[in-house]
Design a protein around this motif. Structure first.
Motif, PDB file in Angstrom:
ATOM      1  N   ILE A  24       0.854  -1.183   0.000  1.00 43.10           N
ATOM      2  CA  ILE A  24       0.000   0.000   0.000  1.00 43.10           C
ATOM      3  C   ILE A  24       0.894   1.239   0.000  1.00 43.10           C
ATOM      4  O   ILE A  24       1.721   1.414   0.892  1.00 43.10           O
ATOM      5  CB  ILE A  24      -0.918   0.029   1.237  1.00 43.10           C
ATOM      6  N   SER A  25       0.742   2.079  -1.005  1.00 42.51           N
ATOM      7  CA  SER A  25       1.604   3.252  -1.139  1.00 42.51           C
ATOM      8  C   SER A  25       0.857   4.516  -0.741  1.00 42.51           C
ATOM      9  O   SER A  25      -0.365   4.516  -0.577  1.00 42.51           O
ATOM     10  CB  SER A  25       2.104   3.380  -2.577  1.00 42.51           C
ATOM     11  N   ASN A  26       1.619   5.584  -0.583  1.00 42.15           N
ATOM     12  CA  ASN A  26       1.008   6.883  -0.313  1.00 42.15           C
ATOM     13  C   ASN A  26       0.183   7.318  -1.515  1.00 42.15           C
ATOM     14  O   ASN A  26       0.621   7.214  -2.655  1.00 42.15           O
ATOM     15  CB  ASN A  26       2.094   7.934  -0.039  1.00 42.15           C
ATOM     16  N   ARG A  27      -0.998   7.805  -1.254  1.00 39.52           N
ATOM     17  CA  ARG A  27      -1.898   8.235  -2.322  1.00 39.52           C
ATOM     18  C   ARG A  27      -2.490   9.578  -1.903  1.00 39.52           C
ATOM     19  O   ARG A  27      -3.025   9.708  -0.804  1.00 39.52           O
ATOM     20  CB  ARG A  27      -2.990   7.195  -2.535  1.00 39.52           C
ATOM     21  N   THR A  28      -2.378  10.578  -2.768  1.00 39.90           N
ATOM     22  CA  THR A  28      -2.822  11.921  -2.397  1.00 39.90           C
ATOM     23  C   THR A  28      -4.332  12.114  -2.535  1.00 39.90           C
ATOM     24  O   THR A  28      -4.896  13.044  -1.951  1.00 39.90           O
ATOM     25  CB  THR A  28      -2.111  12.986  -3.249  1.00 39.90           C
ATOM     26  N   GLN A  29      -4.989  11.228  -3.286  1.00 40.56           N
ATOM     27  CA  GLN A  29      -6.442  11.292  -3.454  1.00 40.56           C
ATOM     28  C   GLN A  29      -7.048   9.919  -3.195  1.00 40.56           C
ATOM     29  O   GLN A  29      -6.390   8.896  -3.419  1.00 40.56           O
ATOM     30  CB  GLN A  29      -6.814  11.765  -4.867  1.00 40.56           C
ATOM     31  N   PRO A  30      -8.289   9.858  -2.724  1.00 37.29           N
ATOM     32  CA  PRO A  30      -8.908   8.560  -2.455  1.00 37.29           C
ATOM     33  C   PRO A  30      -8.999   7.694  -3.716  1.00 37.29           C
ATOM     34  O   PRO A  30      -9.213   8.198  -4.818  1.00 37.29           O
ATOM     35  CB  PRO A  30     -10.305   8.934  -1.947  1.00 37.29           C
ATOM     36  N   ALA A 199      -2.243   0.999   9.048  1.00 34.83           N
ATOM     37  CA  ALA A 199      -1.814   2.219   9.732  1.00 34.83           C
ATOM     38  C   ALA A 199      -0.408   2.075  10.295  1.00 34.83           C
ATOM     39  O   ALA A 199       0.064   0.967  10.564  1.00 34.83           O
ATOM     40  CB  ALA A 199      -2.789   2.555  10.871  1.00 34.83           C
ATOM     41  N   GLY A 200       0.238   3.223  10.496  1.00 36.62           N
ATOM     42  CA  GLY A 200       1.527   3.228  11.162  1.00 36.62           C
ATOM     43  C   GLY A 200       1.328   3.108  12.660  1.00 36.62           C
ATOM     44  O   GLY A 200       0.211   2.960  13.156  1.00 36.62           O
ATOM     45  N   ARG A 201       2.424   3.164  13.389  1.00 32.38           N
ATOM     46  CA  ARG A 201       2.373   3.078  14.844  1.00 32.38           C
ATOM     47  C   ARG A 201       3.206   4.196  15.456  1.00 32.38           C
ATOM     48  O   ARG A 201       4.272   4.541  14.952  1.00 32.38           O
ATOM     49  CB  ARG A 201       2.915   1.732  15.334  1.00 32.38           C
ATOM     50  N   VAL A 212      -2.349   6.903   3.436  1.00 32.61           N
ATOM     51  CA  VAL A 212      -2.178   5.451   3.413  1.00 32.61           C
ATOM     52  C   VAL A 212      -3.477   4.736   3.763  1.00 32.61           C
ATOM     53  O   VAL A 212      -3.969   3.914   2.998  1.00 32.61           O
ATOM     54  CB  VAL A 212      -1.048   5.009   4.373  1.00 32.61           C
ATOM     55  N   VAL A 213      -4.058   5.055   4.906  1.00 29.42           N
ATOM     56  CA  VAL A 213      -5.230   4.309   5.371  1.00 29.42           C
ATOM     57  C   VAL A 213      -6.486   4.710   4.600  1.00 29.42           C
ATOM     58  O   VAL A 213      -7.140   3.876   3.966  1.00 29.42           O
ATOM     59  CB  VAL A 213      -5.450   4.519   6.884  1.00 29.42           C
ATOM     60  N   TYR A 214      -6.823   5.999   4.650  1.00 30.29           N
ATOM     61  CA  TYR A 214      -8.098   6.451   4.074  1.00 30.29           C
ATOM     62  C   TYR A 214      -8.099   6.424   2.549  1.00 30.29           C
ATOM     63  O   TYR A 214      -9.030   5.888   1.937  1.00 30.29           O
ATOM     64  CB  TYR A 214      -8.405   7.866   4.565  1.00 30.29           C
ATOM     65  N   ASN A 215      -7.084   6.983   1.949  1.00 32.20           N
ATOM     66  CA  ASN A 215      -7.095   7.121   0.486  1.00 32.20           C
ATOM     67  C   ASN A 215      -6.989   5.785  -0.244  1.00 32.20           C
ATOM     68  O   ASN A 215      -7.337   5.698  -1.424  1.00 32.20           O
ATOM     69  CB  ASN A 215      -5.970   8.056   0.030  1.00 32.20           C
ATOM     70  N   ASN A 216      -6.508   4.736   0.436  1.00 28.29           N
ATOM     71  CA  ASN A 216      -6.396   3.424  -0.184  1.00 28.29           C
ATOM     72  C   ASN A 216      -7.530   2.478   0.211  1.00 28.29           C
ATOM     73  O   ASN A 216      -7.588   1.345  -0.270  1.00 28.29           O
ATOM     74  CB  ASN A 216      -5.063   2.770   0.195  1.00 28.29           C
TER      75      ASN A 216
END
Length: 311
Positions: A24-30, A199-201, A212-216
């Motif tokens: 799962i990569s960083n995504r700037t939009q959902p 999610a991270g910790r 990461v969490v929401y947009n993916n």
């Protein structure tokens, strides 16, 4: 060993999920057609625009009309633990309205000095506007608010719906134009299972991320009836919370003290959301719900389909 808990995995991916090797990569939009999530507003003020109870008292003693410049100020911890803080909020306010306030002028002077001494170019520029927060993202509508950091001991992140009269800060994430369906999906066990996996910790606490969490997160395609049902069960959660107005969200979402009405409201919402996703299987001829690990595996399948369709 309880053999009933065994699961044959075709592949264990980097998230320890029985799914293909997906990162799962960083995504700037959902990835889905859903509302955008942003950080809350950032004062960038060294604390000079933030008020405690004594500051509020001084402001009102100076002039009771100063109440119009005071807004409740909240981030993740304030919302979870029901802590009270306030801030000076002078956005869209005429200078003539507060120019005679000694208290406000002192706070703005200190804010300006702090920003001028910054090595960050953007902060230096904001020294010209010491009466404004450094970064303003405050909507004019109610908003869904998710704390960025939350205890790993809770089954559900205590997500809130907050009035625009409360200024939400950068320790929380916001979705403007709050609606019950969106709230119901995000507060569900399905979304929480995805969050716990991606999610991270921070130490052991969950660190929620929009990129990461929401947009993916793969959202379900729902019928009008399913959307209405989830909206109703989401309202049920808010109604159950309202039965305990003196309890903080930390109290309500403690696994040892969660009230039965709230637990049942969440269970009803979880069921409605899982139905919308179709998260069922047949065991010994009977329909039953997927386990959390199976749910996450299904979400990874949906994620892979979504990303392949966009490539």
């Amino acid at each position: 060993i309880n053999n009933s808990n065994k699961e044959i995995a075709h592949n264990i991916n980097p998230y320890l999920v029985n799914a293909d090797d997906i990162i799962i990569s960083n995504r700037t939009q959902p990835i889905c057609d859903v509302p955008t999530m942003n950080y809350g507003s950032m004062p960038i003020d060294n604390g000079y625009l933030i008020l405690d109870k004594d500051d509020v008292s001084k402001l009102l003693t100076e002039n009771p009309n100063n109440i119009r410049f005071i807004k409740e100020y909240a981030g993740g911890q304030e919302l979870i633990k029901n802590k009270k803080r306030w801030c000076l909020w002078l956005d869209k306010t005429s200078p003539s309205d507060f120019k005679n306030s000694k208290f406000i002028r002192e706070r703005l002077t200190k804010t300006q000095e702090f920003r001028r001494e910054s090595k960050r170019p953007q902060t230096k520029k904001m020294a010209d506007f010491p009466y404004l927060f450094g970064e303003i993202r405050q909507p004019e509508t109610s908003m869904i608010v998710i704390p960025k950091v939350s205890s790993e001991n809770r089954r559900y992140i205590p997500i809130s719906i907050v009035s625009p009269e409360t200024i939400v800060n950068g320790s929380a994430l916001i979705i403007p134009k709050a609606d019950l369906f969106t709230f119901g999906i995000l507060i569900s066990n399905v979304h929480m299972a995805w969050m716990r996996t991606t999610a991270g910790r921070l130490e052991m606490r969950y660190q929620y991320s929009s990129n990461v969490v929401y947009n993916n997160f793969p959202w379900p395609e729902v019928t009008d009836a399913q959307k209405e049902k989830i909206s109703k069960t989401a309202q049920g959660i808010l109604d159950a919370r309202a039965l305990y107005p003196d309890s903080s969200l930390a109290d309500l979402y403690d696994e040892l003290t969660m009230p039965k009405e709230l637990r049942r409201a969440h269970q009803a919402n979880d069921k409605a959301v899982m139905e919308a996703y179709g998260l069922t299987k047949i065991v010994d001829g009977k329909k039953t719900w997927l386990t959390e690990s199976e749910t996450v595996a299904r979400l990874f399948e949906m994620y892979e389909q979504l990303t392949n369709s966009k490539s």
